[in-house]
Motif scaffolding. Structure first.
Motif: not given
Length: 747
Positions: A154, A158, A161, A199, A203, A634, A637-638, A640-641
């Protein structure tokens, strides 16, 4: 690598519409190139390229004369003063040992002293005369590499990204491709890496080129990981921007690196000076404060005098791909680890080889916006330094390599001395104690072989010894003091760090705690050097990033010898004199308090309390870097993934996950006939004997599971065990046929 690009139809209860999604392989088509292994024994003059610009690789020799010449003069003066202190009478054997050890350790610190003076004036001057940034459009292509080894996915994805989106917003996104190149050996982390990558692609993958590859065998560790990328994809890129798993860089910094590399055809490598951020424990905050406040002066001085013969620290640097591939292929050292085998501290050696080939290596001390994180505790610092120590001591096999520039050899020697200095300091303390005990308890020899009116026993010039001590402290602490002055006179930095009073208190706190930690780290480094000399390999362990706390029992065990040495020195000094005990007390105190000190500095709660008080604050905490803010926003989101990632059982049983994973497996290298991998063969037998996927997974150990995930035939064989239990939607022709299904979490 042939890109897999199959259209897969979604057919889930959550989505009655047949959304059309695409599965692609993790990497682009290969663009292979040669990266020959370099010889350390041979190098012809004809192998060195000629610079495009006449002064493209020419350094200013007067800078070396100024900095190194000053260091030599200071060393000679200090050594002569120590000789005068000891030579009041006839020097004994122990006194000669003291002189030799003092000479080695004192000379080691004079270079930092002289370099920091130059660095001070340049840091102050940069406020008024900053170097202008380049603005030319980029017509080169840069591959941004993020190597990872069992790190938190994560955090990694992140940060990718955040950086990729920042570059895209600048309008230069077409000039950068982004790669996560994994050496992860933990199968559970490997699966979560894939989930995070999906993910990331979902995105930003429509507008930004992002890729992922996990190696099947992590040969030669990080250096081998980067070299594998170069040999298979490197020829397609002009530059490599190499990061670490905890790295972050502002878009402006990355763009400036690429533009400087583009503007200078003789530049082989440009290294930034990373700033430490996100420190949570007290230990991390100490390192963060020190590097932010004192680091610019020391780093700028180093960059100034090394000039075109700078160094490489393995990450947060940009490298010309053709220079790296043609000149920096690392050889294996003869023999077994710890001194043989793969070169661990590859960065110093790569910089030396690139410079040897006729390219410049520069430290861009003026560039900010380059960040990394640091170990959260003394124990984590010791684990990291053990690996670095082994790698740096390996440089004793490299420093004599044919054709290296003498400054490159100096970098290698500096790396060696950064760890050898610890046992030398410890030996100096012990020999000094022996000298004191000799004068106190050993009966002087009044009648020697030579006629003398006076007995032969140790005598010292106390006044000169005090002067030399003060001079040594000035040499040792001047870089810190100059760094603090340069920092505190900058009004903006001072305000962002809590103001004048808090900065003074932070400086005092850092000085006290660093003085207590230093003798413990001296013993840790001394133990590391000893274990390496005894032939013990360091291995390769992932680094903790956040909370560094450990149970009290573990801390006592890890620091038992440090406390024992402290007790021994205390008793020995006490039976000599209270004056000697007082002189040794700064070193002894840290050893005796090593357990509570380690517990205090590794605690997240203590670190949070110090942060709340505004102590050890850096400007990056008051004005959070934009790239760090973007990464934090950010990261959810990762997380969660990762939390919804499947396990190996689900990955092999569910045809939707099966298809997605198979598309990401890296190309299998050709196996030589008769050469069988024992782990692979064992895994194949276990799968063959199992009657279900769950049974097969239960048979496989962690190493076998990781290999199954990276081997198409084994993974397919594992998945075939579920054929009798799946629905008719399971693909019958190809795992990537149109009837395959994506995981519901990706739809």
């Amino acid at each position: 690598m042939v890109t897999v690009n199959h259209t897969i139809k979604s057919n889930t209860d959550h989505d009655n519409d047949a959304d059309m999604l695409t599965i692609e392989s993790g990497m682009p088509d290969e663009c292979p190139g040669e990266m020959p292994v370099q010889s350390l024994r041979e190098f012809g003059v004809d192998a060195k390229r000629q610079p495009v610009n006449p002064n493209g690789c020419r350094s200013h020799s007067w800078r070396r004369w100024l900095v190194l010449g000053t260091a030599v003069l200071l060393s000679l003066w200090g050594i002569n003063e120590m000789r005068a202190v000891l030579a009041v009478g006839e020097m004994t054997f122990v006194e000669y040992l003291v002189l030799i050890l003092f000479s080695l350790t004192f000379s080691w610190i004079t270079v930092a002293f002289s370099g920091s003076i130059v660095g001070f004036f340049y840091v102050v001057g940069q406020r008024f005369f900053p170097r202008p940034l380049l603005s030319a459009p980029l017509h080169t292509r840069t591959a941004v590499l993020m190597p990872t080894y069992n790190e938190a996915p994560e955090r990694i994805f992140a940060s990718i990204e955040a950086m990729a989106c920042a570059i895209e917003e600048s309008g230069e996104g077409r000039a950068f491709d982004w790669f996560v190149i994994s050496d992860t050996t933990d199968p559970d982390i490997a699966i979560t890496e894939e989930a995070a990558f999906h993910t990331l692609r979902a995105r930003i993958g429509k507008t930004i080129n992002v890729y992922y590859r996990r190696r099947r065998q992590n040969t030669a560790r990080k250096a081998g990981n980067v070299a594998d990328f170069c040999r298979r994809w490197g020829a397609g890129y002009d530059h490599l921007l190499v990061l670490d798993a905890d790295s972050l860089m502002e878009a402006g910094t990355m763009l400036e690196l690429a533009r400087r590399m583009q503007a200078d055809p003789d530049a082989g490598l440009i290294q930034t000076i990373p700033q430490l951020i996100n420190g949570t424990t007290l230990m991390a905050r100490l390192q963060q404060f020190a590097t932010r406040v004192y680091g610019p002066v020391v780093g700028t001085g180093l960059a100034w005098w090394t000039d075109k013969e700078g160094n490489f620290w393995g990450h947060n640097a940009i490298i010309r791909t053709c220079a790296f591939m043609s000149a920096a292929g690392l050889p294996d050292l003869k023999g077994n680890p710890p001194f043989g085998g793969h070169i661990l501290s590859h960065d110093f050696v790569e910089a030396a080889l690139i410079r040897r080939a006729g390219w410049s290596v520069v430290i861009a001390a003026d560039l900010s916006g380059s960040y990394e994180e640091c170990p959260p505790s003394m124990i984590d610092l010791a684990v990291r330094d053990r690996r670095w120590c082994q790698g740096n001591l390996q440089h004793s096999r490299v420093v004599t390599a044919k054709g290296l520039h003498w400054v490159s050899r100096t970098h290698l020697l500096t790396g060696i001395m950064s760890y050898l200095s610890s046992p030398l300091w410890f030996m100096l303390i012990v020999v000094g104690l022996v000298l004191a005990l000799q004068a106190q308890f050993i009966r002087p020899e009044y009648f020697t072989d030579e006629f003398s009116l006076f007995p032969s026993w140790p005598r010292m010039d106390a006044a000169r010894a005090l002067t030399l001590f003060i001079f040594t402290m000035v040499i040792l602490f001047t870089p810190k003091i100059l760094g603090f002055i340069a920092f505190i006179i900058n009004g903006q930095l001072r305000r962002q760090s809590g103001g004048f009073i808090r900065l003074i208190l932070s400086f005092i706190l850092e000085a006290i705690l660093s003085a207590l930690i230093a003798p413990v780290m001296m013993l840790i480094h001394s133990g590391a050097v000893m274990s390496i000399l005894l032939g013990q390999d360091s291995g390769w362990n992932p680094q903790r990033r956040d909370d560094g706390s450990l149970p009290l029992k573990s801390l006592i065990y890890r620091h038992r010898w440090h406390m024992a040495v402290g007790i021994f020195l205390t008793v020995a000094a006490y039976f000599n004199s209270l004056v000697l005990l007082a002189w040794l007390s700064p070193a002894i105190a840290g050893m005796l308090l090593s357990v509570p000190l380690s517990m205090l500095t590794s605690s997240w709660s203590i670190g949070a309390r110090v942060k709340k008080w505004g102590l050890l604050r850096t400007p990056d905490e008051s004005v959070r870097p934009a790239i760090r803010q973007a990464m934090d926003e950010t990261r959810g989101a990762y997380e969660t993934a990762v939390s919804h990632a499947p396990d190996l059982l689900t990955l092999a049983s569910d045809p939707r996950w099966y298809a997605v994973h198979l598309a990401l497996i890296d190309r299998m290298p050709t196996r030589a006939r008769g050469k069988v991998d024992a782990v692979e063969a064992t895994a194949a037998m276990k799968i063959r004997e199992a009657t279900s996927v769950s049974e097969a997974v239960s048979y496989l150990n962690q190493r076998e599971q990781a290999l199954v995930l990276a081997t198409p035939a084994l993974f397919t064989a594992l998945s075939q065990l579920s054929l009798s239990q799946v629905t008719p939607s399971l693909p019958t022709k190809s795992p990537l046929s149109e009837e395959s299904l994506l995981p519901e979490s990706l739809i």
